[in-house]
Design an enzyme around this catalytic site. Structure first.
Site, mmCIF file in Angstrom:
data_model
loop_
_atom_site.group_PDB
_atom_site.id
_atom_site.type_symbol
_atom_site.label_atom_id
_atom_site.label_comp_id
_atom_site.label_asym_id
_atom_site.label_seq_id
_atom_site.Cartn_x
_atom_site.Cartn_y
_atom_site.Cartn_z
ATOM 1 N N CYS A 113 0.849 -1.188 0.000
ATOM 2 C CA CYS A 113 0.000 0.000 0.000
ATOM 3 C C CYS A 113 0.888 1.243 0.000
ATOM 4 C CB CYS A 113 -0.875 -0.033 1.260
ATOM 5 S SG CYS A 113 -1.922 1.402 1.514
ATOM 6 N N GLY A 114 0.373 2.317 -0.514
ATOM 7 C CA GLY A 114 1.109 3.575 -0.459
ATOM 8 C C GLY A 114 1.376 4.032 0.967
#
Length: 161
Positions: free
Chosen positions: A36-37
């Site tokens: 995930c970012g």
């Protein structure tokens, strides 16, 4: 009355995380993901754990594949990723759902207690639980764990319960 301490979670690497073992201690519960970012927030979570664990705070990661299928790995792959890349030493639960009807019981309770706005809408939602086992604050993915807002809430909870 139900409290966070009434729940157990299967451990990521084995065993069970019995939240009753932490009764009277504040908890920071976070739904996590490895792809995930926001994944670099693991670094901040580890820093918060190191800074506040002697004062009583327990950080607990709950990997989830609910958002963007960003936690696809096996338990050993997740554990290896967290240890190798971020030095995670705080307790990690087994991967589980954190939203909707399939949410694990702890997150069903958190979602009910925190209301619609407090339900996780992405990875790395953070739930601060006070010494009585009740939600004291929640923070979205956009709020880093080392932000002044989170640190201040942790310090208040450690001081005031």
């Amino acid at each position: 009355m139900t409290t966070a301490y009434d729940f157990t979670l299967p451990g990521l690497e084995a065993g069970t995380i019995n939240l009753n073992d932490y009764r009277g201690r504040p908890l920071l519960i976070v739904n996590t993901a490895s792809k995930c970012g926001f994944t670099p927030q693991y670094e901040g979570l580890q820093a918060i754990w190191c800074q506040f664990k002697k004062a009583g705070l327990v950080v607990i990661g709950v990997p989830s594949n609910d958002f963007g299928k960003q936690e696809p790995g096996t338990a050993s792959e997740i554990a290896d990723f967290c240890h190798r890349n971020y030095g995670v030493s705080f307790p990690m639960a087994a991967r589980g759902s954190v939203k909707g009807a399939n949410a694990i019981p702890l997150f069903q309770w958190l979602n009910k207690e925190c209301g619609f706005l407090g339900c996780p809408r992405w990875n790395f939602y953070k739930y601060l639980i006070n010494r009585s086992g009740q939600p004291a604050a929640w923070f979205s993915s956009l709020t880093p764990p080392t932000s002044p807002r989170v640190r201040d809430a942790i310090e208040r909870t450690l001081l005031n319960g």
